[in-house]
Design a protein around this motif. Structure first.
Motif, PDB file in Angstrom:
ATOM      1  N   VAL A 148     -22.913  46.124 -39.424  1.00 28.22           N
ATOM      2  CA  VAL A 148     -23.515  47.195 -40.617  1.00 28.22           C
ATOM      3  C   VAL A 148     -23.980  46.259 -41.673  1.00 28.22           C
ATOM      4  O   VAL A 148     -24.973  46.448 -42.223  1.00 28.22           O
ATOM      5  CB  VAL A 148     -22.304  48.263 -40.974  1.00 28.22           C
ATOM      6  N   ILE A 149     -23.393  45.236 -41.997  1.00 27.64           N
ATOM      7  CA  ILE A 149     -23.612  44.557 -43.055  1.00 27.64           C
ATOM      8  C   ILE A 149     -24.937  43.818 -42.787  1.00 27.64           C
ATOM      9  O   ILE A 149     -25.977  43.351 -43.628  1.00 27.64           O
ATOM     10  CB  ILE A 149     -22.692  43.417 -43.604  1.00 27.64           C
ATOM     11  N   ILE A 150     -24.757  43.150 -41.508  1.00 28.28           N
ATOM     12  CA  ILE A 150     -26.052  42.405 -41.053  1.00 28.28           C
ATOM     13  C   ILE A 150     -27.320  43.468 -40.765  1.00 28.28           C
ATOM     14  O   ILE A 150     -28.424  43.010 -41.257  1.00 28.28           O
ATOM     15  CB  ILE A 150     -26.003  41.807 -39.584  1.00 28.28           C
ATOM     16  N   PHE A 151     -27.165  44.653 -40.605  1.00 24.09           N
ATOM     17  CA  PHE A 151     -28.193  45.616 -40.490  1.00 24.09           C
ATOM     18  C   PHE A 151     -28.849  45.938 -41.763  1.00 24.09           C
ATOM     19  O   PHE A 151     -29.990  45.783 -42.048  1.00 24.09           O
ATOM     20  CB  PHE A 151     -27.866  47.116 -39.760  1.00 24.09           C
ATOM     21  N   CYS A 152     -27.656  45.968 -42.819  1.00 24.97           N
ATOM     22  CA  CYS A 152     -28.307  45.929 -44.035  1.00 24.97           C
ATOM     23  C   CYS A 152     -29.043  44.876 -44.773  1.00 24.97           C
ATOM     24  O   CYS A 152     -30.199  45.059 -45.324  1.00 24.97           O
ATOM     25  CB  CYS A 152     -27.070  46.175 -45.094  1.00 24.97           C
ATOM     26  N   MET A 153     -28.727  43.591 -44.296  1.00 29.58           N
ATOM     27  CA  MET A 153     -29.399  42.394 -44.687  1.00 29.58           C
ATOM     28  C   MET A 153     -30.874  42.387 -43.800  1.00 29.58           C
ATOM     29  O   MET A 153     -31.690  42.313 -44.897  1.00 29.58           O
ATOM     30  CB  MET A 153     -28.758  41.232 -44.413  1.00 29.58           C
ATOM     31  N   GLU A 154     -30.807  42.698 -42.696  1.00 24.06           N
ATOM     32  CA  GLU A 154     -32.006  42.404 -42.054  1.00 24.06           C
ATOM     33  C   GLU A 154     -32.965  43.565 -42.287  1.00 24.06           C
ATOM     34  O   GLU A 154     -34.207  43.297 -41.997  1.00 24.06           O
ATOM     35  CB  GLU A 154     -31.672  42.368 -40.502  1.00 24.06           C
ATOM     36  N   SER A 155     -32.638  44.631 -42.711  1.00 26.57           N
ATOM     37  CA  SER A 155     -33.540  45.639 -43.037  1.00 26.57           C
ATOM     38  C   SER A 155     -34.207  45.670 -44.493  1.00 26.57           C
ATOM     39  O   SER A 155     -34.904  46.659 -44.945  1.00 26.57           O
ATOM     40  CB  SER A 155     -32.788  47.120 -42.708  1.00 26.57           C
ATOM     41  N   SER A 156     -33.658  44.729 -45.073  1.00 25.78           N
ATOM     42  CA  SER A 156     -33.793  44.760 -46.558  1.00 25.78           C
ATOM     43  C   SER A 156     -35.232  43.741 -46.755  1.00 25.78           C
ATOM     44  O   SER A 156     -35.523  43.084 -45.854  1.00 25.78           O
ATOM     45  CB  SER A 156     -33.064  44.166 -47.534  1.00 25.78           C
ATOM     46  N   ILE A 157     -36.013  43.838 -47.983  1.00 31.46           N
ATOM     47  CA  ILE A 157     -36.877  42.951 -47.956  1.00 31.46           C
ATOM     48  C   ILE A 157     -36.598  41.354 -48.222  1.00 31.46           C
ATOM     49  O   ILE A 157     -37.226  40.547 -47.598  1.00 31.46           O
ATOM     50  CB  ILE A 157     -37.799  43.234 -49.190  1.00 31.46           C
ATOM     51  N   ASP A 158     -35.530  41.379 -48.789  1.00 32.02           N
ATOM     52  CA  ASP A 158     -34.922  39.910 -49.058  1.00 32.02           C
ATOM     53  C   ASP A 158     -33.686  39.722 -48.410  1.00 32.02           C
ATOM     54  O   ASP A 158     -32.642  40.205 -49.232  1.00 32.02           O
ATOM     55  CB  ASP A 158     -34.662  39.623 -50.541  1.00 32.02           C
ATOM     56  N   VAL A 159     -33.782  39.319 -47.087  1.00 33.34           N
ATOM     57  CA  VAL A 159     -32.497  39.112 -46.336  1.00 33.34           C
ATOM     58  C   VAL A 159     -31.345  38.336 -46.989  1.00 33.34           C
ATOM     59  O   VAL A 159     -30.067  38.717 -47.191  1.00 33.34           O
ATOM     60  CB  VAL A 159     -32.714  38.285 -45.075  1.00 33.34           C
ATOM     61  N   LEU A 160     -31.667  37.175 -47.510  1.00 38.05           N
ATOM     62  CA  LEU A 160     -30.600  36.498 -48.329  1.00 38.05           C
ATOM     63  C   LEU A 160     -30.255  37.008 -49.480  1.00 38.05           C
ATOM     64  O   LEU A 160     -29.113  37.047 -49.917  1.00 38.05           O
ATOM     65  CB  LEU A 160     -31.017  34.949 -48.481  1.00 38.05           C
ATOM     66  N   GLY A 161     -31.127  37.436 -50.458  1.00 40.89           N
ATOM     67  CA  GLY A 161     -30.803  38.063 -51.656  1.00 40.89           C
ATOM     68  C   GLY A 161     -30.073  39.259 -51.417  1.00 40.89           C
ATOM     69  O   GLY A 161     -29.263  39.591 -52.560  1.00 40.89           O
ATOM     70  N   SER A 162     -30.211  40.004 -50.460  1.00 38.29           N
ATOM     71  CA  SER A 162     -29.272  41.276 -50.407  1.00 38.29           C
ATOM     72  C   SER A 162     -27.989  41.014 -49.659  1.00 38.29           C
ATOM     73  O   SER A 162     -27.123  42.139 -49.715  1.00 38.29           O
ATOM     74  CB  SER A 162     -30.257  42.351 -49.442  1.00 38.29           C
ATOM     75  N   ALA A 163     -27.536  39.931 -49.175  1.00 35.03           N
ATOM     76  CA  ALA A 163     -26.290  39.803 -48.737  1.00 35.03           C
ATOM     77  C   ALA A 163     -25.143  40.068 -49.561  1.00 35.03           C
ATOM     78  O   ALA A 163     -24.159  40.807 -49.012  1.00 35.03           O
ATOM     79  CB  ALA A 163     -26.108  38.085 -48.222  1.00 35.03           C
ATOM     80  N   GLU A 164     -25.143  39.771 -50.676  1.00 38.12           N
ATOM     81  CA  GLU A 164     -23.906  40.324 -51.501  1.00 38.12           C
ATOM     82  C   GLU A 164     -23.905  41.579 -51.874  1.00 38.12           C
ATOM     83  O   GLU A 164     -22.825  42.298 -51.687  1.00 38.12           O
ATOM     84  CB  GLU A 164     -23.939  39.577 -52.993  1.00 38.12           C
ATOM     85  N   SER A 165     -24.940  42.342 -52.137  1.00 35.66           N
ATOM     86  CA  SER A 165     -24.974  43.728 -52.292  1.00 35.66           C
ATOM     87  C   SER A 165     -24.726  44.658 -50.904  1.00 35.66           C
ATOM     88  O   SER A 165     -24.170  45.565 -51.072  1.00 35.66           O
ATOM     89  CB  SER A 165     -26.346  44.155 -52.699  1.00 35.66           C
ATOM     90  N   CYS A 166     -24.922  44.088 -49.878  1.00 32.92           N
ATOM     91  CA  CYS A 166     -24.822  44.532 -48.469  1.00 32.92           C
ATOM     92  C   CYS A 166     -23.205  44.363 -47.907  1.00 32.92           C
ATOM     93  O   CYS A 166     -22.816  45.451 -47.469  1.00 32.92           O
ATOM     94  CB  CYS A 166     -25.681  43.891 -47.327  1.00 32.92           C
ATOM     95  N   VAL A 167     -22.707  43.383 -48.367  1.00 31.69           N
ATOM     96  CA  VAL A 167     -21.305  43.293 -48.241  1.00 31.69           C
ATOM     97  C   VAL A 167     -20.380  44.276 -49.208  1.00 31.69           C
ATOM     98  O   VAL A 167     -19.249  44.711 -48.893  1.00 31.69           O
ATOM     99  CB  VAL A 167     -20.757  41.855 -48.628  1.00 31.69           C
ATOM    100  N   LYS A 168     -21.099  44.568 -50.307  1.00 29.30           N
ATOM    101  CA  LYS A 168     -20.289  45.528 -51.200  1.00 29.30           C
ATOM    102  C   LYS A 168     -20.408  46.674 -50.791  1.00 29.30           C
ATOM    103  O   LYS A 168     -19.749  47.938 -50.945  1.00 29.30           O
ATOM    104  CB  LYS A 168     -20.955  45.430 -52.631  1.00 29.30           C
TER     105      LYS A 168
END
Length: 168
Positions: A148-168
């Motif tokens: 689910v976290i990887i899906f969140c990251m990969e579907s965002s515009i900024d994969v690396l920048g979204s990592a922290e918010s996706c984990v939360k």
């Protein structure tokens, strides 16, 4: 018998929830991970997927074979990998979770080169992709919610920048 049970449940819930067994009282009130949407009648209603859960459970009750094993070697910043993961693999995985096993390997087209006693890695889309691959590899090792976290990251515009918010 199962088809009759599905019909009774659908009609009964249709009456109970004001004419629509597909929509929960508030479709924005879903607090469950996608893999848990069909875990109970309440969660299916809350997430607005009752019809799909009933159909899916009816189909799955007939499944007798082993799980289908899918392995995906991908690159965290590769546009084609991102599209496949978010638009094809992940939705299928959510729907077929109990008959499909997925192994994600965020490595793809990386090259490893020995330098003394250590290795260096070169990724097709540069150093940021190597960092993304490492973050996603760590997630796969550290949490059951990695998909689910990887899906969140990969579907965002900024994969690396979204990592922290996706984990939360």
């Amino acid at each position: 018998m199962k088809a009759l049970l599905l019909l009774v449940l659908t009609v009964g819930l249709n009456i109970q929830y004001g004419g629509s067994a597909l929509l929960p009282p508030s479709s924005s009130s879903c607090s469950h991970r996608p893999s848990k949407w069909c875990s109970s009648l309440d969660s299916a209603l809350q997430c607005g997927v009752l019809k799909q859960c009933l159909e899916s459970n009816f189909t799955r009750s007939r499944h007798t074979g082993d799980q289908v094993e899918v392995g995906l070697y991908y690159e965290s910043l590769c546009p084609g990998c991102r599209m496949f993961l978010t638009e094809m693999l992940f939705p299928t995985w959510v729907l077929l979770d109990d008959i499909m096993s997925v192994t994600l390997v965020p490595y793809g087209n990386a090259q490893e080169k020995p330098v003394g006693q250590k290795y260096t890695y070169e990724c097709q889309h540069g150093p940021p992709e190597c960092q993304g691959n490492m973050i996603e590899t760590c997630l796969l090792t550290l949490t059951a919610d990695a998909g689910v976290i990887i899906f969140c990251m990969e579907s965002s515009i900024d994969v690396l920048g979204s990592a922290e918010s996706c984990v939360k």
